[in-house]
Write a protein that holds these residues in place. Sequence first.
Motif, mmCIF file in Angstrom:
data_model
loop_
_atom_site.group_PDB
_atom_site.id
_atom_site.type_symbol
_atom_site.label_atom_id
_atom_site.label_comp_id
_atom_site.label_asym_id
_atom_site.label_seq_id
_atom_site.Cartn_x
_atom_site.Cartn_y
_atom_site.Cartn_z
ATOM 1 N N ASP A 527 27.964 -8.665 22.237
ATOM 2 C CA ASP A 527 27.595 -9.699 23.201
ATOM 3 C C ASP A 527 26.455 -9.242 24.104
ATOM 4 O OD1 ASP A 527 27.718 -12.191 24.378
ATOM 5 O OD2 ASP A 527 29.177 -11.586 25.887
ATOM 6 N N LYS A 528 25.449 -8.599 23.520
ATOM 7 C CA LYS A 528 24.294 -8.152 24.291
ATOM 8 C C LYS A 528 23.107 -7.974 23.354
ATOM 9 C CE LYS A 528 26.400 -4.537 25.765
ATOM 10 N NZ LYS A 528 26.711 -3.335 26.550
ATOM 11 N N PRO A 529 21.905 -7.985 23.897
ATOM 12 C CA PRO A 529 20.742 -7.743 23.034
ATOM 13 C C PRO A 529 20.745 -6.310 22.525
ATOM 14 C CG PRO A 529 20.086 -7.803 25.334
ATOM 15 C CD PRO A 529 21.516 -8.230 25.291
ATOM 16 N N ALA A 530 20.214 -6.116 21.354
ATOM 17 C CA ALA A 530 20.189 -4.776 20.777
ATOM 18 C C ALA A 530 19.202 -3.867 21.496
ATOM 19 C CB ALA A 530 19.836 -4.856 19.289
ATOM 20 N N PHE A 531 18.144 -4.458 22.100
ATOM 21 C CA PHE A 531 17.066 -3.632 22.642
ATOM 22 C C PHE A 531 16.541 -4.161 23.972
ATOM 23 C CE2 PHE A 531 16.803 -3.811 18.006
ATOM 24 C CZ PHE A 531 17.170 -2.509 17.714
ATOM 25 N N LYS A 532 15.982 -3.245 24.725
ATOM 26 C CA LYS A 532 15.243 -3.586 25.937
ATOM 27 C C LYS A 532 13.785 -3.865 25.605
ATOM 28 C CE LYS A 532 14.264 -1.768 30.585
ATOM 29 N NZ LYS A 532 14.463 -0.604 31.497
ATOM 30 N N TYR A 533 13.244 -3.077 24.656
ATOM 31 C CA TYR A 533 11.842 -3.202 24.260
ATOM 32 C C TYR A 533 11.744 -3.352 22.733
ATOM 33 C CZ TYR A 533 11.384 -0.628 28.713
ATOM 34 O OH TYR A 533 11.494 -0.194 30.002
ATOM 35 N N ALA A 534 10.736 -4.098 22.311
ATOM 36 C CA ALA A 534 10.379 -4.147 20.887
ATOM 37 C C ALA A 534 8.915 -3.742 20.768
ATOM 38 C CB ALA A 534 10.590 -5.544 20.313
ATOM 39 N N TRP A 535 8.675 -2.677 20.021
ATOM 40 C CA TRP A 535 7.316 -2.156 19.811
ATOM 41 C C TRP A 535 6.910 -2.500 18.383
ATOM 42 C CZ3 TRP A 535 5.197 1.466 16.439
ATOM 43 C CH2 TRP A 535 3.944 1.982 16.767
ATOM 44 N N ILE A 536 5.939 -3.391 18.238
ATOM 45 C CA ILE A 536 5.587 -3.923 16.918
ATOM 46 C C ILE A 536 4.160 -3.519 16.571
ATOM 47 C CG2 ILE A 536 5.552 -5.967 15.459
ATOM 48 C CD1 ILE A 536 8.277 -5.438 16.787
ATOM 49 N N SER A 537 3.997 -2.877 15.435
ATOM 50 C CA SER A 537 2.666 -2.402 15.033
ATOM 51 C C SER A 537 2.085 -3.278 13.933
ATOM 52 C CB SER A 537 2.748 -0.954 14.533
ATOM 53 O OG SER A 537 3.396 -0.894 13.274
ATOM 54 N N GLY A 538 0.772 -3.178 13.785
ATOM 55 C CA GLY A 538 0.090 -3.834 12.681
ATOM 56 C C GLY A 538 0.177 -2.970 11.428
ATOM 57 N N PHE A 539 -0.637 -3.313 10.433
ATOM 58 C CA PHE A 539 -0.650 -2.575 9.181
ATOM 59 C C PHE A 539 -1.804 -1.579 9.153
ATOM 60 C CE2 PHE A 539 1.048 -6.757 7.352
ATOM 61 C CZ PHE A 539 2.359 -6.368 7.524
ATOM 62 N N VAL A 540 -1.670 -0.574 8.307
ATOM 63 C CA VAL A 540 -2.803 0.264 7.929
ATOM 64 C C VAL A 540 -3.186 -0.150 6.518
ATOM 65 C CG1 VAL A 540 -3.652 2.602 7.564
ATOM 66 C CG2 VAL A 540 -2.004 2.152 9.389
ATOM 67 N N VAL A 541 -4.400 -0.650 6.362
ATOM 68 C CA VAL A 541 -4.851 -1.201 5.077
ATOM 69 C C VAL A 541 -6.067 -0.425 4.598
ATOM 70 C CG1 VAL A 541 -3.924 -3.495 5.539
ATOM 71 C CG2 VAL A 541 -6.227 -2.943 6.299
ATOM 72 N N ASP A 542 -6.512 -0.728 3.397
ATOM 73 C CA ASP A 542 -7.677 -0.012 2.883
ATOM 74 C C ASP A 542 -8.956 -0.567 3.507
ATOM 75 O OD1 ASP A 542 -8.388 -2.360 1.527
ATOM 76 O OD2 ASP A 542 -7.621 -1.669 -0.398
ATOM 77 N N SER A 543 -10.079 -0.042 3.101
ATOM 78 C CA SER A 543 -11.347 -0.398 3.741
ATOM 79 C C SER A 543 -11.716 -1.865 3.542
ATOM 80 C CB SER A 543 -12.476 0.487 3.200
ATOM 81 O OG SER A 543 -12.581 0.349 1.789
ATOM 82 N N LYS A 544 -11.079 -2.527 2.555
ATOM 83 C CA LYS A 544 -11.347 -3.945 2.307
ATOM 84 C C LYS A 544 -10.356 -4.858 3.021
ATOM 85 C CE LYS A 544 -13.205 -2.925 -2.303
ATOM 86 N NZ LYS A 544 -13.027 -3.147 -3.767
ATOM 87 N N GLY A 545 -9.441 -4.254 3.747
ATOM 88 C CA GLY A 545 -8.441 -5.051 4.450
ATOM 89 C C GLY A 545 -7.246 -5.407 3.608
ATOM 90 N N GLU A 546 -7.098 -4.756 2.442
ATOM 91 C CA GLU A 546 -5.989 -5.046 1.543
ATOM 92 C C GLU A 546 -4.951 -3.925 1.596
ATOM 93 O OE1 GLU A 546 -7.841 -5.515 -2.233
ATOM 94 O OE2 GLU A 546 -8.869 -7.377 -1.701
ATOM 95 N N LYS A 547 -3.718 -4.250 1.199
ATOM 96 C CA LYS A 547 -2.659 -3.251 1.197
ATOM 97 C C LYS A 547 -3.015 -2.116 0.246
ATOM 98 C CE LYS A 547 1.316 -6.124 2.461
ATOM 99 N NZ LYS A 547 2.670 -6.574 2.054
ATOM 100 N N PHE A 548 -2.575 -0.904 0.618
ATOM 101 C CA PHE A 548 -2.792 0.234 -0.263
ATOM 102 C C PHE A 548 -2.094 -0.014 -1.598
ATOM 103 C CE2 PHE A 548 -3.532 2.523 3.769
ATOM 104 C CZ PHE A 548 -4.765 3.062 3.455
ATOM 105 N N SER A 549 -2.774 0.347 -2.692
ATOM 106 C CA SER A 549 -2.249 0.075 -4.026
ATOM 107 C C SER A 549 -2.575 1.238 -4.955
ATOM 108 C CB SER A 549 -2.862 -1.213 -4.585
ATOM 109 O OG SER A 549 -2.610 -1.342 -5.966
ATOM 110 N N LYS A 550 -1.546 1.741 -5.661
ATOM 111 C CA LYS A 550 -1.789 2.801 -6.633
ATOM 112 C C LYS A 550 -2.684 2.314 -7.771
ATOM 113 C CE LYS A 550 2.520 5.366 -5.898
ATOM 114 N NZ LYS A 550 3.782 5.829 -6.526
ATOM 115 N N SER A 551 -2.404 1.114 -8.253
ATOM 116 C CA SER A 551 -3.150 0.593 -9.395
ATOM 117 C C SER A 551 -4.613 0.362 -9.054
ATOM 118 C CB SER A 551 -2.516 -0.714 -9.891
ATOM 119 O OG SER A 551 -2.510 -1.691 -8.852
#
Length: 822
Positions: A527-551
Amino acid sequence: MSDFVPKLTEKTYDPQKQDLLHFQKWQEEKLFAFNKSSGKTIFTIDTPPPYANAPWHMGGAIHYSQIDMIARYKRMAGFEILFPMCLDRNGLPIEVQAERKYNVSMHDIPREDFLNMCKKMLDAVGDMILGVCRILGFSNNSLEWDEIYKTDEEQYRTLTQATFIKLFKEGQIYEDNRPNNYCTRCKTTIADNEIDYKSGSHMLYDIRFKVKETGEDLIISTSRPELIPAIGVVIFNPKDERYQHLKGKTVITPLFNDEVPILPHHYAKMEFGTGIMMVCAYGDSNDVQIFRELHLNPNTIIDTNGKITDKLPEYAGLKVKEAKKQIAEKLEEEGYVAEKADAPHNFPICSRCKTTVEFLAMPEYYLKQVEYLPKLHEYAQEMQFFPPFMRQVWVDWLNTVSIDWPISRRRYYGTEVPIWYCKKCNHPNLPEPGKYYQPWKDNPPFESCQKCGNSEGFEGDLRTFDTWMDSSLSEVYTIMHPHNKKDEALFEELINRPYICDVRPSAKDIVRTWLHYTMLRGHQLYDKPAFKYAWISGFVVDSKGEKFSKSAGSNIKPEAMIEKYGGDAVRFYGATEASHGSDIRFNQQRLQGISKLINKLYNIAKFLSRFPIIEDTKDISLQPADEWILSELARVVEEAKSGYEIFDFQIPAKTLRNFTWEIFASHYMELVKGRAYNRNNSYEEQEQKAAWYTLHKVMQELTKAFAPIIPFVTDFIYRGIYDKTVHLEKFPEGKEIIDKQQHLEITSTLLELNSAIWKYKKSKQLPLNTPIKQILLPKILSPLINDLQSMHAIEIIAQKSTEIEDGELIELNENESITVKI
C-alpha cells in the motif's frame, strides 16, 4: 595487495595496469560493503538486474556506469548506500537464446536438461557482465558471485511465489479463458508490452458477402481471408449512413456459409475499404478487444502451433500462411473477390523471437491492474522523475492499459506457478508461502484437496510466471537481502518508510514494464509507492542512431573500448556526451578525445605533488590569485553538485572538465609557478606557502568532485598524494573551500589577457617565455600584478596609457586593448 601504494612517477596514467590494482584494493578493503550499523541514513538503489542472455554492448556499460555514479555521489554526500549487484536470469529471452546456442527446441528435450542448458549459458554470460562491472570500477556492495543476487535463485523465487500465494488468497489473482497475444514459436502467451511492430505490406481483398434478409451483396475488405470462418460479428460505424439499414441483420459468409450478425460499432472506420469490417477470432488486438467488449464466443481455428485446427477439415494442419493462400485462391476461383491490392501494414511480432503474433483464447492467470490505475496515476504525479519529462512515458502507458496483466507463461525457465490441481474436482490447491515449489516435478506439500478432501492425486501446474513477476519484486528483495543474505530486521526498518526503495534507475524502454509492474506490486503488497525517485536514461545507439547490432557490425564490445582507453574514459564519455534522458550516439573518436582528460588530471597532480602539503593555514597569506581560483572552484563545485543532486552527470562532467583544463591548469597554475618555486627569491615565505596550499586545496576538492564519475584516477591521485582513499571523503562544499567568494569578476578578463599575450608571441614566432618590457594592464587585473609579472616576465606594468611608451596594440575584445612592448 596490502602494500599497494600508488605513486605519481610514471609519465602518464596507465589504466590497464592501475585500474585492476585499484579494484582489487577496494575489494580487499571492502570499501563499499553495506554497513547497516554505520548510523548513517540508508539510501537504497534498486539496481536493474542486467539480463544475462547476452554480453553487454556499450549501452549497458554506460547505463550502469551512471547508476554507479548515483551510488558514489550519495555515499560522498553522507549516506549509507544499499547498492546490490544482480543478474536477471528468468524468462523467454533466456530460453530463446539457449535454444539458438544449443540448436534445440525446449519442447523436444527433457525439461530438466533444458534448464541445465539455460543455467550453463547464464553462468558464462553472467561472468562476462561482472567482468565489465569490475573494469568499470562499480561500487556495488559486492561483486563476488555469492553476494550478488540472481533472480533464478531459490531464495528469490521463494519470494515471488510467496507474493503470488498472498495475492491469490486475497482475490487479486484469477484464472480466465480469454483471448491473448500468443507467440507460436515461443508457444506462450505474451503481454501487450512484449509486442513490437514490423512495417511491411499485405494483400487487401474486397470480398463479396451476402445479406441474408435482403439478398444484397456486401463488400468487406480484409487482409486475412483465412479467418472468414472465425468471424464473430460484422460491424459498421454508427455514423455511416450507407449501412444503417443493415443494423441487426445477418450476413452469410462465402465458402463457409456461416450466419453472422451485423452491428454498429465505433471502431469501424468509414474511410477504410468499404467501411464494413469483419471481426474475427482473432485477426489483431482490435478483434480481441471487440470480442471482450461484446462478450462474443470465439470460434478459434488456429492452434498453439500456428496451424489450422480440425474445425476446418479441408485445411486442418496447414500453417496459417499456406491456409491463407489456399482460401484466397478458392475465393477468387468462385468469384467472391471483387478486387485486391497490395497495402502497407504494421505486423505485430514477438519482441523476443520476432515471430508474427497470433491471438488465441486459452486459460491463464491474471493479476488485477485495471482497478488500480487511478492510484497509479497518483503515484506518477507524486514520484520525482529524473529527467522530469520521462514521467509522461509512464502516464502514456497507463492511459493505454485496458486489461489485467496475464502473468502465467507456457515456458520452462522461470519461477513456477505454485499450484497443484485436484484430480477429482480440479480445484487449485496452493501451499503455504516460505518455500520454493516446483509442481511440475514435486509432490504437493499437503495430503488432501483443500476443497473436496480428495487424497487420491494431484496434478502440478506446468506453467511459469512472466519474468516481470520476478523483476517487479527487485526493490523488495533489495531491502530484504543485503549481500544476498536475508535480514528481516533491516527489512522491517526500511519497509516502514513512505516508499520501499529510494531510487529506481531504468532505461526508458522498460518504463511500461519494469517500472509499471513494480509500482503496481508495491501498492498491492504494501500500500505504498515502490520508489521516491525514478531515474530514466536514454539509449546508447550507433553513429547512425540505430540500436547496436551484431549482424550489422555495430555491436561494439565495452571490453575493447576499456582496454584501449580505460574504464574512467568510458565512464566520463557516457557522462559528458548527452544530457540525462537523451540518446547517446556512440563515437569512438570523441571517446578518444575525452580520454585525454584522465592524463591531464594525472599530470596536474604529478606536477603539484612536488610541493609540500600545507596543513596549518596560520602561516600562509593567500594572495588575490589564490582567492580568485578558490572562489572559482567553490562556484564550480556548487554547480557540479546541482547536477549530481538531479543525477544529471553531464552537468558536473562538463563543468569540472572546463574548470580543470581551461582555468586551473591553463591559467592559475601558470600564474603561480613563479611563486610556488619562489623564482629569484622575490616572494615572502607566506606567499610561497599560499601557492602550495592553494594548489593542493584545488587538487583535493577537484579530485573529490570528479570521483563519482572517474573513480580510478581520482583514487590513484588521492592515495598517491594524500595517503587515503577519496571514496570515503565528504563531497566538497563551496563555502568550506573559501568563506567568501572573491574576484570572480576578473576571470574572463584574465583569460583573455593571457590568451592574447600568448597569441601575440606566437604570431611573432617568439618563445612564450620571452620577456615583456612594458605592458598596459586592464585595471580590473591590478590585484594580480605580482603573479602576472612573474608569469609573463614583465618588466614594467602600467595602469594608464600615458605611463607607457608607444608599443603594439593587442585587442582583448571590442572595447579593450592592451599595449605591449617586447
